[in-house]
Design an enzyme around this catalytic site. Sequence first.
Site, short mmCIF file in Angstrom:
data_model
loop_
_atom_site.label_atom_id
_atom_site.label_comp_id
_atom_site.label_asym_id
_atom_site.label_seq_id
_atom_site.Cartn_x
_atom_site.Cartn_y
_atom_site.Cartn_z
N ALA A 1 -5.64 -10.58 5.74
CA ALA A 1 -5.15 -10.23 7.07
C ALA A 1 -6.29 -10.12 8.07
N ALA B 1 3.04 -14.48 -9.52
CA ALA B 1 2.03 -14.25 -8.47
C ALA B 1 0.81 -15.10 -8.79
N LYS C 1 0.84 -1.21 0.00
CA LYS C 1 0.00 0.00 0.00
C LYS C 1 0.87 1.25 0.00
N VAL D 1 -4.71 -10.69 -7.20
CA VAL D 1 -4.59 -9.47 -6.40
C VAL D 1 -3.16 -8.91 -6.43
N GLU E 1 -2.69 -14.35 -17.57
CA GLU E 1 -3.66 -15.03 -16.70
C GLU E 1 -4.11 -16.32 -17.38
N HIS F 1 -23.89 14.97 1.64
CA HIS F 1 -23.72 15.45 0.27
C HIS F 1 -22.71 16.58 0.25
N GLY G 1 -0.73 -17.22 -6.65
CA GLY G 1 -1.38 -17.67 -5.42
C GLY G 1 -0.36 -18.01 -4.35
N ARG G 2 -0.87 -18.28 -3.14
CA ARG G 2 -0.01 -18.61 -2.01
C ARG G 2 -0.47 -19.94 -1.42
P1 FAD Z 1 1.65 -14.37 7.97
O1 FAD Z 1 1.41 -12.91 7.89
O2 FAD Z 1 2.23 -15.05 6.80
O3 FAD Z 1 2.60 -14.58 9.24
C1 FAD Z 1 3.09 -15.81 9.61
C2 FAD Z 1 4.33 -15.59 10.44
O4 FAD Z 1 4.70 -16.83 11.02
C3 FAD Z 1 5.54 -15.12 9.65
O5 FAD Z 1 6.19 -14.09 10.33
C4 FAD Z 1 6.42 -16.35 9.58
O6 FAD Z 1 7.80 -16.03 9.50
C5 FAD Z 1 6.10 -17.00 10.89
N1 FAD Z 1 6.34 -18.44 10.93
C6 FAD Z 1 5.91 -19.41 10.08
N2 FAD Z 1 6.26 -20.62 10.52
C7 FAD Z 1 6.94 -20.42 11.68
C8 FAD Z 1 7.55 -21.29 12.60
N3 FAD Z 1 7.53 -22.61 12.45
N4 FAD Z 1 8.17 -20.74 13.67
C9 FAD Z 1 8.20 -19.41 13.86
N5 FAD Z 1 7.62 -18.54 13.02
C10 FAD Z 1 7.00 -19.05 11.95
N6 FAD Z 1 -4.28 -9.06 2.99
C11 FAD Z 1 -5.19 -8.10 3.26
O7 FAD Z 1 -6.14 -8.36 4.00
N7 FAD Z 1 -5.07 -6.85 2.73
C12 FAD Z 1 -4.04 -6.52 1.89
O8 FAD Z 1 -3.97 -5.38 1.43
C13 FAD Z 1 -3.08 -7.51 1.59
N8 FAD Z 1 -2.06 -7.23 0.77
C14 FAD Z 1 -1.11 -8.19 0.53
C15 FAD Z 1 -0.07 -7.89 -0.34
C16 FAD Z 1 0.89 -8.84 -0.63
C17 FAD Z 1 2.02 -8.50 -1.56
C18 FAD Z 1 0.80 -10.12 -0.01
C19 FAD Z 1 1.86 -11.15 -0.28
C20 FAD Z 1 -0.24 -10.43 0.83
C21 FAD Z 1 -1.22 -9.48 1.10
N9 FAD Z 1 -2.29 -9.76 1.93
C22 FAD Z 1 -3.23 -8.79 2.17
C23 FAD Z 1 -2.47 -11.08 2.56
C24 FAD Z 1 -1.97 -11.02 4.02
O9 FAD Z 1 -0.62 -10.62 4.02
C25 FAD Z 1 -2.13 -12.39 4.66
O10 FAD Z 1 -3.47 -12.82 4.56
C26 FAD Z 1 -1.74 -12.31 6.14
O11 FAD Z 1 -0.42 -11.86 6.29
C27 FAD Z 1 -1.90 -13.68 6.80
O12 FAD Z 1 -1.60 -13.54 8.15
P2 FAD Z 1 -1.06 -14.77 9.01
O13 FAD Z 1 -0.80 -14.20 10.36
O14 FAD Z 1 -1.94 -15.92 8.85
O15 FAD Z 1 0.33 -15.18 8.33
P1 NAD Z 2 -4.52 -14.86 -6.42
O1 NAD Z 2 -5.15 -16.15 -6.10
O2 NAD Z 2 -5.21 -13.61 -6.04
O3 NAD Z 2 -4.27 -14.76 -7.99
C1 NAD Z 2 -3.51 -15.70 -8.69
C2 NAD Z 2 -3.93 -15.62 -10.14
O4 NAD Z 2 -3.00 -16.38 -10.88
C3 NAD Z 2 -5.31 -16.20 -10.41
O5 NAD Z 2 -6.04 -15.32 -11.22
C4 NAD Z 2 -5.00 -17.53 -11.12
O6 NAD Z 2 -5.99 -17.91 -12.02
C5 NAD Z 2 -3.70 -17.18 -11.81
N1 NAD Z 2 -2.85 -18.31 -12.12
C6 NAD Z 2 -2.62 -19.42 -11.35
N2 NAD Z 2 -1.71 -20.23 -11.97
C7 NAD Z 2 -1.36 -19.62 -13.12
C8 NAD Z 2 -0.48 -19.93 -14.18
N3 NAD Z 2 0.25 -21.05 -14.16
N4 NAD Z 2 -0.37 -19.07 -15.22
C9 NAD Z 2 -1.10 -17.92 -15.25
N5 NAD Z 2 -1.96 -17.58 -14.28
C10 NAD Z 2 -2.09 -18.40 -13.22
O7 NAD Z 2 -3.06 -14.94 -5.80
P2 NAD Z 2 -1.95 -13.82 -5.59
O8 NAD Z 2 -2.19 -12.63 -6.43
O9 NAD Z 2 -0.65 -14.54 -5.66
O10 NAD Z 2 -2.20 -13.40 -4.10
C11 NAD Z 2 -2.24 -14.40 -3.08
C12 NAD Z 2 -3.23 -14.03 -2.05
O11 NAD Z 2 -2.72 -13.00 -1.21
C13 NAD Z 2 -4.54 -13.46 -2.58
O12 NAD Z 2 -5.43 -14.46 -2.99
C14 NAD Z 2 -5.06 -12.74 -1.39
O13 NAD Z 2 -5.69 -13.67 -0.56
C15 NAD Z 2 -3.79 -12.21 -0.75
N6 NAD Z 2 -3.61 -10.80 -1.12
C16 NAD Z 2 -4.59 -9.91 -0.76
C17 NAD Z 2 -4.46 -8.58 -1.13
C18 NAD Z 2 -5.55 -7.64 -0.76
O14 NAD Z 2 -6.36 -7.98 0.09
N7 NAD Z 2 -5.61 -6.44 -1.34
C19 NAD Z 2 -3.36 -8.15 -1.85
C20 NAD Z 2 -2.40 -9.09 -2.22
C21 NAD Z 2 -2.54 -10.41 -1.83
#
Ligand code: FAD
Ligand code: NAD
Length: 474
Positions: free
Chosen positions: A327, A276, A58, A191, A211, A451, A278-279
Site C-alpha cells: 500500500a 494465497a 490487521k 504474507v 509452500e 531505556h 500471490g496477486r
Molecule cells: P487496490 O487497493 O487494489 O485498489 C484498486 C481499486 O481500483 C479497487 O477499488 C478496484 O475496485 C478499482 N478498480 C480496478 N479496476 C477498475 C476500473 N476499471 N474501474 C473502476 N475501478 C476499478 N499492503 C501493505 O502495505 N500492508 C499491509 O498490511 C497489507 N495487507 C494486506 C492484506 C491482504 C489480505 C491483502 C490482500 C493485501 C494486503 N496488502 C498490504 C497489499 C495492499 O492491499 C495493496 O498493495 C494495495 O491495496 C494496492 O493499492 P492499489 O491502490 O494499487 O490497488
Molecule cells: P506472496 O507472494 O506473499 O506469497 C505467495 C506464496 O505462495 C509464496 O511463498 C509462493 O512461493 C507460494 N506459492 C506460489 N504458488 C504456489 C503453489 N502452487 N503451491 C504452494 N505455494 C505456492 O503472496 P500473497 O501471500 O498471496 O500476498 C500477495 C501480496 O499482497 C504480497 O506479496 C504482498 O505484496 C501483499 N500483502 C502484503 C501484506 C503486508 O504488507 N503485511 C499482507 C498481505 C498481503
Amino acid sequence: MSDKFDVVVIGAGPAGYVAAIRAAQLGLKVAVVDAFVGKDGKQALGGTCLNVGCIPSKALLDSSKQFFNLSHNLPAHGITVENAKVDLATFIGRKDKIVKQFTGGIGQLFKANKVTPFFGKGKLLKGNQVEITDPEGKVSQISGTNVILASGSVPIELPFAKFDGTYIIDNAGALDLTEVPKRLGVIGAGVIGLELGSVWNRLGADVTVLEALPAFLAVADADVAKIAAKEFAKQGLKIKINAKASQVEIKDNEVHLSYTDKDGEQVLVVDKLLVAVGRRAYTEGLLADDVGVKLDERGRIVVDDHNHTGVDGVWAIGDAVRGPMLAHKGSEEGVAVAEWIAGKAGHIDFDTIPWVIYTEPEIAWAGKTEAQLKEAGIPYKVGTFPFAAIGRAVAMNEAVGQVKVLAHAETDRVLGVHMVGPGVSELIAEAVVTMEFKGSSEDLARIVHAHPTLSEAVHEAALAVDKRAIHKGN
Ligand code: FAD
Ligand code: NAD
C-alpha cells in the site's frame, strides 16, 4: 459533452485515492472512478487495502492476538482467565465497523479536497476519455488532461482450486468466515497465508500451510525466516515446504487436497482451503484496444521510472505496475505522479521501502538481505542483537527474535536492517530514516535511545556491527 478534469484517476485504492488528494492539494481539478462495492452494496472507496486487505486483516490479527494472549502470555504474568470465548459475530463485526470508518473517511477527504468521485467501472479510451459504466449499466464519459491508472490487483487463482467462496476461499473469504473452521488448509506460505493463517490458528483452527518453494519465507533474510519458522511451529501452525499441490476434490463437505512433498504423495483433508499464492495486476476492461498502453509478460501496466505509460498524459501506479505490491509503495507513487503532473519534483526511493509481516513475532525489513549483498559482491559487516537481552521485551514476556544491521564493510553505510520480534513493525521506521539519509551504523550507534524500550535492540545491533554492543558478548 463530457465533463473535463485536469486529472482522472481510475481506482480509489491507496495508490489512486492518495494521488487524487495530492493532485487536488496542488490546485488541479480531479475526478476518481472506482467500482468497489462494499458489504452494504454501496460504493466503498479505499480499494483492496481498506476493504479486504491491510486494514481488516490487521483488525482480525489484533483481536485474535488478544484471545491467544489469554492462554499463551497472561499466565506468565500470573493472570488466568477461565472459559474465555470468542463471539465471532462481534469479532467480524468490529472489523466491518473499522473498514466502514476508513472507507467512509476517504469520501470525507474527497469532499474536503473537492475531489469528485464516480461510482462505476472506468475504461480508458483514446484521447484520454474515460468511459464510466455505473452499477446499473448506465454509461457516461468524462475526460482528463491526465489519467492515472490505479486499478490494483486481484488474487491469483489456481486452475485446479478455483475460488468458490464456500470451500475454496481468497483473502476476502478468509476475512469473513462465520465460524472457526476445525481444519484450515492454506496454499502459499507468503504474507497472506501467514497473517490470515495466524488469525484462525489463534482462534483454535488446525492450520496447515503448504509452500511450493524449498525454503520458508525466501523473500526475507534467512536468519529472520529461521527464527519465525520456529515460533510459528510453537504456535501450532503446520508449515510444509517443498509441497506441491496438484488437485482438489470436494467430498462430504470436506476439501481433499492432493500434494506431493519429500515423503511422496499426500492428501490433506480440511474444512476450508485458503489459496494465497500471490496477486496479479488487474486490468480487465480497463483499456480500449487502441489506447496504446502496454502490458508486460505478467500483465502489469508498463511504466518508466516516472510511472508514465508512454501514452501522452497517461500514468500508472500501485499494484498494477512493477515493484512490490504494498500500500505505501502505491501511495508514494501516487504522490510523486501528482507532483510530476503539477510540474513539481516528485520522488520515490525504491531502495528503502519497508516490508512488514504482522504475525507474532512481527517481521520487518528494509534494504538488502545478506544473500543479496553476497550475490552482488558488496562487502558488508553484520551486527545482531537478541530481544532476549532487552529489558522491555522481557518485561512484556515477548523476548523472542532479534535485530540485524548490515553495513558496508568500508563506508559503514547501512545497507539493510532485518527484524523479527515484538513491535518491529514500528521499529523499522528508524532503519528506513537512517538509510534514506544515507546514515552509517556509527550514526545509529551514536543516537540516544530511551531505556527501557524495544528500540534499544536497534541501537545495540548497530553497536554490534563494530563489536561493541554493551549487553552481550561480541
Ligand atoms: P487496490 O487497493 O487494489 O485498489 C484498486 C481499486 O481500483 C479497487 O477499488 C478496484 O475496485 C478499482 N478498480 C480496478 N479496476 C477498475 C476500473 N476499471 N474501474 C473502476 N475501478 C476499478 N499492503 C501493505 O502495505 N500492508 C499491509 O498490511 C497489507 N495487507 C494486506 C492484506 C491482504 C489480505 C491483502 C490482500 C493485501 C494486503 N496488502 C498490504 C497489499 C495492499 O492491499 C495493496 O498493495 C494495495 O491495496 C494496492 O493499492 P492499489 O491502490 O494499487 O490497488
Ligand atoms: P506472496 O507472494 O506473499 O506469497 C505467495 C506464496 O505462495 C509464496 O511463498 C509462493 O512461493 C507460494 N506459492 C506460489 N504458488 C504456489 C503453489 N502452487 N503451491 C504452494 N505455494 C505456492 O503472496 P500473497 O501471500 O498471496 O500476498 C500477495 C501480496 O499482497 C504480497 O506479496 C504482498 O505484496 C501483499 N500483502 C502484503 C501484506 C503486508 O504488507 N503485511 C499482507 C498481505 C498481503
